[in-house]
Scaffold this motif. Structure first.
Motif, PDB file in Angstrom:
ATOM      1  N   GLY A   1       0.815  -1.206   0.000  1.00 37.49           N
ATOM      2  CA  GLY A   1       0.000   0.000   0.000  1.00 37.49           C
ATOM      3  C   GLY A   1       0.853   1.264   0.000  1.00 37.49           C
ATOM      4  O   GLY A   1       2.078   1.225  -0.093  1.00 37.49           O
ATOM      5  N   ASP A   2       0.174   2.398   0.099  1.00 36.58           N
ATOM      6  CA  ASP A   2       0.810   3.716   0.092  1.00 36.58           C
ATOM      7  C   ASP A   2       0.666   4.305   1.488  1.00 36.58           C
ATOM      8  O   ASP A   2      -0.430   4.671   1.912  1.00 36.58           O
ATOM      9  N   LEU A   3       1.777   4.389   2.231  1.00 38.79           N
ATOM     10  CA  LEU A   3       1.721   4.866   3.612  1.00 38.79           C
ATOM     11  C   LEU A   3       1.191   6.289   3.700  1.00 38.79           C
ATOM     12  O   LEU A   3       0.440   6.630   4.619  1.00 38.79           O
ATOM     13  N   ARG A   4       1.576   7.140   2.767  1.00 42.28           N
ATOM     14  CA  ARG A   4       1.088   8.526   2.809  1.00 42.28           C
ATOM     15  C   ARG A   4      -0.421   8.561   2.636  1.00 42.28           C
ATOM     16  O   ARG A   4      -1.129   9.295   3.336  1.00 42.28           O
ATOM     17  N   GLN A   5      -0.907   7.790   1.699  1.00 38.28           N
ATOM     18  CA  GLN A   5      -2.341   7.740   1.461  1.00 38.28           C
ATOM     19  C   GLN A   5      -3.074   7.222   2.687  1.00 38.28           C
ATOM     20  O   GLN A   5      -4.100   7.784   3.107  1.00 38.28           O
ATOM     21  N   LEU A   6      -2.544   6.168   3.297  1.00 33.31           N
ATOM     22  CA  LEU A   6      -3.180   5.591   4.476  1.00 33.31           C
ATOM     23  C   LEU A   6      -3.149   6.562   5.658  1.00 33.31           C
ATOM     24  O   LEU A   6      -4.124   6.688   6.400  1.00 33.31           O
ATOM     25  N   ALA A   7      -2.027   7.270   5.832  1.00 31.73           N
ATOM     26  CA  ALA A   7      -1.903   8.209   6.949  1.00 31.73           C
ATOM     27  C   ALA A   7      -2.862   9.385   6.813  1.00 31.73           C
ATOM     28  O   ALA A   7      -3.297   9.969   7.817  1.00 31.73           O
ATOM     29  N   ASP A   8      -3.211   9.730   5.573  1.00 28.12           N
ATOM     30  CA  ASP A   8      -4.095  10.865   5.326  1.00 28.12           C
ATOM     31  C   ASP A   8      -5.565  10.463   5.212  1.00 28.12           C
ATOM     32  O   ASP A   8      -6.425  11.315   4.965  1.00 28.12           O
ATOM     33  N   SER A   9      -5.862   9.182   5.375  1.00 30.89           N
ATOM     34  CA  SER A   9      -7.232   8.690   5.182  1.00 30.89           C
ATOM     35  C   SER A   9      -7.947   8.518   6.510  1.00 30.89           C
ATOM     36  O   SER A   9      -7.333   8.193   7.538  1.00 30.89           O
ATOM     37  N   SER A  10      -9.258   8.717   6.480  1.00 33.61           N
ATOM     38  CA  SER A  10     -10.072   8.421   7.650  1.00 33.61           C
ATOM     39  C   SER A  10     -10.282   6.912   7.771  1.00 33.61           C
ATOM     40  O   SER A  10      -9.998   6.145   6.834  1.00 33.61           O
ATOM     41  N   GLU A  11     -10.792   6.479   8.908  1.00 33.87           N
ATOM     42  CA  GLU A  11     -11.069   5.056   9.089  1.00 33.87           C
ATOM     43  C   GLU A  11     -12.068   4.569   8.049  1.00 33.87           C
ATOM     44  O   GLU A  11     -11.917   3.473   7.491  1.00 33.87           O
ATOM     45  N   ALA A  12     -13.082   5.381   7.762  1.00 34.69           N
ATOM     46  CA  ALA A  12     -14.094   4.985   6.773  1.00 34.69           C
ATOM     47  C   ALA A  12     -13.489   4.872   5.374  1.00 34.69           C
ATOM     48  O   ALA A  12     -13.823   3.954   4.619  1.00 34.69           O
ATOM     49  N   GLU A  13     -12.595   5.801   5.044  1.00 36.71           N
ATOM     50  CA  GLU A  13     -11.958   5.751   3.727  1.00 36.71           C
ATOM     51  C   GLU A  13     -11.070   4.522   3.589  1.00 36.71           C
ATOM     52  O   GLU A  13     -11.055   3.858   2.549  1.00 36.71           O
ATOM     53  N   THR A  14     -10.340   4.194   4.654  1.00 40.61           N
ATOM     54  CA  THR A  14      -9.493   3.003   4.624  1.00 40.61           C
ATOM     55  C   THR A  14     -10.326   1.742   4.524  1.00 40.61           C
ATOM     56  O   THR A  14      -9.991   0.806   3.791  1.00 40.61           O
ATOM     57  N   ARG A  15     -11.454   1.708   5.247  1.00 42.53           N
ATOM     58  CA  ARG A  15     -12.333   0.544   5.184  1.00 42.53           C
ATOM     59  C   ARG A  15     -12.857   0.332   3.759  1.00 42.53           C
ATOM     60  O   ARG A  15     -12.867  -0.785   3.240  1.00 42.53           O
ATOM     61  N   ALA A  16     -13.264   1.422   3.122  1.00 41.82           N
ATOM     62  CA  ALA A  16     -13.778   1.317   1.749  1.00 41.82           C
ATOM     63  C   ALA A  16     -12.689   0.844   0.793  1.00 41.82           C
ATOM     64  O   ALA A  16     -12.947   0.026  -0.102  1.00 41.82           O
ATOM     65  N   ARG A  17     -11.472   1.339   0.974  1.00 50.05           N
ATOM     66  CA  ARG A  17     -10.372   0.932   0.100  1.00 50.05           C
ATOM     67  C   ARG A  17     -10.042  -0.543   0.314  1.00 50.05           C
ATOM     68  O   ARG A  17      -9.788  -1.282  -0.643  1.00 50.05           O
ATOM     69  N   MET A  18     -10.063  -1.002   1.562  1.00 51.25           N
ATOM     70  CA  MET A  18      -9.792  -2.407   1.845  1.00 51.25           C
ATOM     71  C   MET A  18     -10.871  -3.310   1.257  1.00 51.25           C
ATOM     72  O   MET A  18     -10.574  -4.399   0.752  1.00 51.25           O
TER      73      MET A  18
END
Length: 264
Positions: free
Chosen positions: A71-88
């Protein structure tokens, strides 16, 4: 015959004698799963694999000296929990498609297969590791837990004990060790992972496709209890023994020749 793609496409598709090669080509991001278009390109490739009767298996690889850096650490660090859940959830569709496909997928790994890249490799049916291959469940290094289906695919390959060690200590596994512990199926010389994977793929192309599909399904559902295994074989084996491929295989055995399987 090749399917021509513009150079900027993040995933290239190429047909080779019944095999579909899928190449992740985003070298600037070490073929990260988070690179724009990678997920969509791989899913499109799986669509083609599953819908084209002339394709019998796929080889998945990465360009530019890396398999997939995760994954992209910068993207993950800047994402909300909901955004990360949707991406996963979106990424899960890829691992699920590879695992549930009736056709076999071989990973040809050169360079890093880290994090989600490790998950991408281990959800494939076979893994060829080049000398530069490095496998790592890197998540705890940044305070995260494994995803990418690794709680299913990693223990299935290396067992609970080794999977626990890989997940807790996030140590790199080189190609030779990967084969020794069952993480990879074969070592290849530097730069040879892809041609070795294609050699394996051609053996599969010539084999009994329906039988391979049932084997993949049974192993996916394992480890089985005894009664579950007996029920699985009773559900699927009789149809294979009644198939044209079995009749051809039996005839070839008695005639002392190589069988010509047609996947029917």
């Amino acid at each position: 015959m090749s399917i021509s793609k513009p150079d900027h496409q993040p995933v290239h598709m190429e047909r080779r004698a019944g095999v579909l090669q899928l190449t992740i080509d985003v070298p600037a991001l070490r073929n990260s799963m988070a690179a724009p278009g990678v997920l969509e390109g791989l899913l499109a490739g799986l669509d083609e694999l599953e819908n084209d009767k002339e394709l019998h298996c796929a080889v998945l690889t990465g360009a530019g000296g890396a398999f997939c850096s995760g994954g992209d650490l910068r993207q993950l660090a800047d994402s909300s929990e909901a955004e990360t859940r949707a991406r996963m959830q979106a990424n899960a569709s890829l691992y699920r498609r590879i695992a549930l496909s009736e056709k076999l997928v071989i990973a040809a790994v050169d360079g890093p297969a880290y994090g989600a890249g490790l998950g991408l490799a281990t959800c494939c049916d076979l893994i060829v590791a080049g000398e530069t291959a490095r496998f790592c469940s890197v998540f705890v290094r940044v305070g995260a837990m494994p995803d990418a289906g690794l709680f299913w695919s990693l223990p299935a390959r290396v067992g609970i004990t080794k999977a626990r060690q890989m997940m807790l200590f996030a140590e790199e596994i080189a190609a030779a060790e990967a084969v020794a512990i069952g993480l990879a199926d074969r070592c290849a010389e530097s730069g040879s992972a892809l041609p070795v994977a294609h050699e394996m793929a051609q053996r599969l192309v010539r084999g009994p496709g329906r039988a391979f599909s049932r084997i993949k399904q049974g192993l996916r559902e394992g480890p089985m209890e005894m009664e579950q295994a007996l029920a699985f074989q009773l559900e699927h084996a009789p149809a294979l023994f009644a198939s044209e491929d079995f009749r051809e295989g039996a005839a070839a055995f008695f005639e002392k020749r190589k069988p010509v399987f047609r996947g029917c």
